[in-house]
Write an enzyme that holds these catalytic residues in place. Sequence first.
Site, PDB file in Angstrom:
ATOM      1  N   ARG A 142      29.260  64.851  68.776  1.00  0.00           N
ATOM      2  CA  ARG A 142      28.724  63.531  69.097  1.00  0.00           C
ATOM      3  C   ARG A 142      28.451  63.465  70.585  1.00  0.00           C
ATOM      4  O   ARG A 142      28.744  64.397  71.319  1.00  0.00           O
ATOM      5  CB  ARG A 142      29.756  62.461  68.764  1.00  0.00           C
ATOM      6  CG  ARG A 142      30.035  62.315  67.308  1.00  0.00           C
ATOM      7  CD  ARG A 142      30.907  61.092  67.076  1.00  0.00           C
ATOM      8  NE  ARG A 142      31.217  60.960  65.682  1.00  0.00           N
ATOM      9  CZ  ARG A 142      30.368  60.503  64.782  1.00  0.00           C
ATOM     10  NH1 ARG A 142      29.160  60.120  65.133  1.00  0.00           N
ATOM     11  NH2 ARG A 142      30.717  60.399  63.527  1.00  0.00           N
ATOM     12  N   GLY A 167      23.040  61.932  60.945  1.00  0.00           N
ATOM     13  CA  GLY A 167      22.968  60.511  60.631  1.00  0.00           C
ATOM     14  C   GLY A 167      21.970  59.750  61.482  1.00  0.00           C
ATOM     15  O   GLY A 167      21.053  60.341  62.057  1.00  0.00           O
ATOM     16  N   GLY A 169      22.163  58.439  64.427  1.00  0.00           N
ATOM     17  CA  GLY A 169      22.076  58.917  65.808  1.00  0.00           C
ATOM     18  C   GLY A 169      21.208  60.166  65.902  1.00  0.00           C
ATOM     19  O   GLY A 169      20.368  60.289  66.805  1.00  0.00           O
ATOM     20  N   ASP A 198      27.525  57.326  53.225  1.00  0.00           N
ATOM     21  CA  ASP A 198      27.596  55.937  52.758  1.00  0.00           C
ATOM     22  C   ASP A 198      26.357  55.494  51.979  1.00  0.00           C
ATOM     23  O   ASP A 198      26.332  54.393  51.439  1.00  0.00           O
ATOM     24  CB  ASP A 198      27.770  54.986  53.948  1.00  0.00           C
ATOM     25  CG  ASP A 198      29.083  55.207  54.676  1.00  0.00           C
ATOM     26  OD1 ASP A 198      29.955  55.886  54.107  1.00  0.00           O
ATOM     27  OD2 ASP A 198      29.230  54.710  55.801  1.00  0.00           O
ATOM     28  N   GLU A 297      36.027  50.931  54.460  1.00  0.00           N
ATOM     29  CA  GLU A 297      36.597  50.915  55.823  1.00  0.00           C
ATOM     30  C   GLU A 297      36.034  49.815  56.718  1.00  0.00           C
ATOM     31  O   GLU A 297      36.702  49.350  57.633  1.00  0.00           O
ATOM     32  CB  GLU A 297      36.427  52.283  56.495  1.00  0.00           C
ATOM     33  CG  GLU A 297      34.984  52.715  56.668  1.00  0.00           C
ATOM     34  CD  GLU A 297      34.858  54.101  57.300  1.00  0.00           C
ATOM     35  OE1 GLU A 297      33.958  54.839  56.888  1.00  0.00           O
ATOM     36  OE2 GLU A 297      35.639  54.422  58.192  1.00  0.00           O
ATOM     37  N   TYR A 348      38.977  61.761  54.935  1.00  0.00           N
ATOM     38  CA  TYR A 348      38.682  63.072  55.519  1.00  0.00           C
ATOM     39  C   TYR A 348      38.605  64.156  54.456  1.00  0.00           C
ATOM     40  O   TYR A 348      37.859  65.123  54.599  1.00  0.00           O
ATOM     41  CB  TYR A 348      39.686  63.425  56.618  1.00  0.00           C
ATOM     42  CG  TYR A 348      39.355  62.692  57.889  1.00  0.00           C
ATOM     43  CD1 TYR A 348      38.259  63.086  58.656  1.00  0.00           C
ATOM     44  CD2 TYR A 348      40.067  61.586  58.294  1.00  0.00           C
ATOM     45  CE1 TYR A 348      37.906  62.395  59.802  1.00  0.00           C
ATOM     46  CE2 TYR A 348      39.732  60.896  59.439  1.00  0.00           C
ATOM     47  CZ  TYR A 348      38.650  61.299  60.198  1.00  0.00           C
ATOM     48  OH  TYR A 348      38.284  60.619  61.318  1.00  0.00           O
ATOM     49  N   THR A 349      39.378  63.988  53.374  1.00  0.00           N
ATOM     50  CA  THR A 349      39.301  64.962  52.281  1.00  0.00           C
ATOM     51  C   THR A 349      37.928  64.885  51.625  1.00  0.00           C
ATOM     52  O   THR A 349      37.304  65.913  51.351  1.00  0.00           O
ATOM     53  CB  THR A 349      40.380  64.628  51.218  1.00  0.00           C
ATOM     54  OG1 THR A 349      41.576  64.321  51.893  1.00  0.00           O
ATOM     55  CG2 THR A 349      40.567  65.755  50.251  1.00  0.00           C
TER      56      THR A 349
HETATM   57  P1  ATP Z   1      27.075  59.912  61.675  1.00  0.00           P
HETATM   58  O1  ATP Z   1      26.570  58.513  61.761  1.00  0.00           O
HETATM   59  O2  ATP Z   1      27.218  60.366  60.298  1.00  0.00           O
HETATM   60  O3  ATP Z   1      28.280  60.182  62.418  1.00  0.00           O
HETATM   61  P2  ATP Z   1      25.054  60.529  63.579  1.00  0.00           P
HETATM   62  O4  ATP Z   1      23.912  61.460  63.565  1.00  0.00           O
HETATM   63  O5  ATP Z   1      24.717  59.073  63.638  1.00  0.00           O
HETATM   64  O6  ATP Z   1      25.938  60.869  62.326  1.00  0.00           O
HETATM   65  P3  ATP Z   1      25.848  60.473  66.333  1.00  0.00           P
HETATM   66  O7  ATP Z   1      27.046  61.044  66.981  1.00  0.00           O
HETATM   67  O8  ATP Z   1      25.540  59.041  66.481  1.00  0.00           O
HETATM   68  O9  ATP Z   1      26.011  60.882  64.797  1.00  0.00           O
HETATM   69  O10 ATP Z   1      24.543  61.252  66.825  1.00  0.00           O
HETATM   70  C1  ATP Z   1      24.467  62.665  66.787  1.00  0.00           C
HETATM   71  C2  ATP Z   1      23.833  63.177  68.035  1.00  0.00           C
HETATM   72  O11 ATP Z   1      22.522  62.666  68.179  1.00  0.00           O
HETATM   73  C3  ATP Z   1      24.558  62.791  69.309  1.00  0.00           C
HETATM   74  O12 ATP Z   1      25.497  63.759  69.656  1.00  0.00           O
HETATM   75  C4  ATP Z   1      23.463  62.735  70.362  1.00  0.00           C
HETATM   76  O13 ATP Z   1      23.344  63.980  71.001  1.00  0.00           O
HETATM   77  C5  ATP Z   1      22.216  62.489  69.554  1.00  0.00           C
HETATM   78  N1  ATP Z   1      21.722  61.121  69.773  1.00  0.00           N
HETATM   79  C6  ATP Z   1      22.186  59.989  69.226  1.00  0.00           C
HETATM   80  N2  ATP Z   1      21.485  58.909  69.620  1.00  0.00           N
HETATM   81  C7  ATP Z   1      20.523  59.371  70.453  1.00  0.00           C
HETATM   82  C8  ATP Z   1      19.453  58.754  71.209  1.00  0.00           C
HETATM   83  N3  ATP Z   1      19.217  57.435  71.169  1.00  0.00           N
HETATM   84  N4  ATP Z   1      18.686  59.556  71.968  1.00  0.00           N
HETATM   85  C9  ATP Z   1      18.905  60.885  72.021  1.00  0.00           C
HETATM   86  N5  ATP Z   1      19.883  61.514  71.337  1.00  0.00           N
HETATM   87  C10 ATP Z   1      20.686  60.779  70.563  1.00  0.00           C
HETATM   88 MG    MG Z   2      25.867  57.274  63.075  1.00  0.00          MG
END
Ligand code: ATP
Ligand code: MG
Length: 426
Positions: A142, A167, A169, A198, A297, A348-349
């Site tokens: 992350r 996800g 992000g 989810d 959660e 986590y499992t």
């Molecule tokens: P989950 O929601 O299942 O945990 P996710 O993909 O949302 O998965 P994040 O940690 O939010 O998990 O994002 C993963 C990666 O995406 C981050 O480590 C970051 O490097 C990149 N990222 C997230 N948001 C941005 C953004 N707005 N611009 C650039 N990179 C981003």
């Molecule tokens: Mg996320």
Amino acid sequence: MDTAIESLGVARIPSPLKHVQHVTDDECILYDSSARNVEQQIREGQTPVSFMKAGPRDFMYFDPSKLKCAVVTAGGLCPGLNNVIRAIVLTLYYSYGVRNVLGIRYGFQGLVPQYGHPILELTPKSVGDIAELGGTVLGSSRGPQSVEDMVDALERMNVGILFAIGGDGTMRAVSKICEGIRNRNAKISVIGIPKTIDNDISYMSRSFGFNTAVTVAAEVITAAHVEATGSPNGIGLVKLMGRRAGFIASYAALAKRDANFVLIPESDFDLEGPHGFLAVLEKRILDRKHAVIVVAEGAGQQYAHGEGTDESGNPRLGDIGIFLKEAIDEYFKGKGIELNLKYIDPSYTIRSVEATSDDAIFCTFLAQNAVHAGMAGKTNMVVGNWRDEYVYIPVDLVITGRKQVELDGKLWSSVLEATGQPSFKP
Ligand code: ATP
Ligand code: MG
């Protein structure tokens, strides 16, 4: 709603894929499945919204013999990640003849030199038996990374297509990286494969890992029921995933009719008072001597009080499972009623188990269609599933909102019917 898919340029190289039906870019899947609505839109002179159908194209943008691809997984773990990685590598290798596939380690950190994570070489042999493993063989992370650094790395390594599995992000990162690529006029395709255990991504009827999560969660509900019925005034309290949407809790409760109460983020509940959750639970315990409670959660956050945000900027949730356990114990102690409460948190499992066969097959189709899109030069998009069809959706569309359980919809009304629970409101 703009559903047009961005492209790097004209695809001119004939596809090597034989013996399989090819799809043209004008084949679309309607967003609205109601014939009446669609007819009305046409009568009013509107073009009904539709998504581009996924699948192999007649022509490729990239020359497979010169192409290098990369795969990255980011965010939390979810069943099926390794299935997707494996199927991307196998499709690139066997269907298209691409010999260079890189595995980026630990999410987007792997594209930033200062972390020093080595690059993995992905081959049919190296991904051969990873589908049986939970988690992701690439690792994940992350936290924000510099878009400039990431695009630099892609250019330096001469990557033509980046497949990003993650996800919301991660999908935001896909959008930002594509912007960086466009600003440099580089010819790099980025294809997202959305991951949400989810099942809360907009415009996606289904996401991978969800079937596995519901399957395992349903077994946990059975275990909670066994525990609850095994001792006097037994309560089985199960906390399931679902930060903003209660799909896992709702579907698992429908799969096993043993849940008596399902609490989800979408539906507020009162804890105290004559119609509050604790009073209704007391009545159930006095009547039936046992109860099974399933809590997502993200439910009841007005009580659980989360603080701050994680590295990715997501709000940290308060632990509603522990909160409820303590609140229930205290309430019954105050009433002088003996209780046997068993608290189970399998989150986590569930995240790290092997995908079910159903999810494994789904992951394969998603990955194959992601590869078809990349090879055709499409970019800044995700591969999705809309009403059982595989489609291509602009990434900016899927990051605009989130799906939630509709409280007046058929899923939630079935849950209420199955549990018989009231609204816990005055
Ligand atoms: P989950 O929601 O299942 O945990 P996710 O993909 O949302 O998965 P994040 O940690 O939010 O998990 O994002 C993963 C990666 O995406 C981050 O480590 C970051 O490097 C990149 N990222 C997230 N948001 C941005 C953004 N707005 N611009 C650039 N990179 C981003
Ligand atoms: Mg996320």
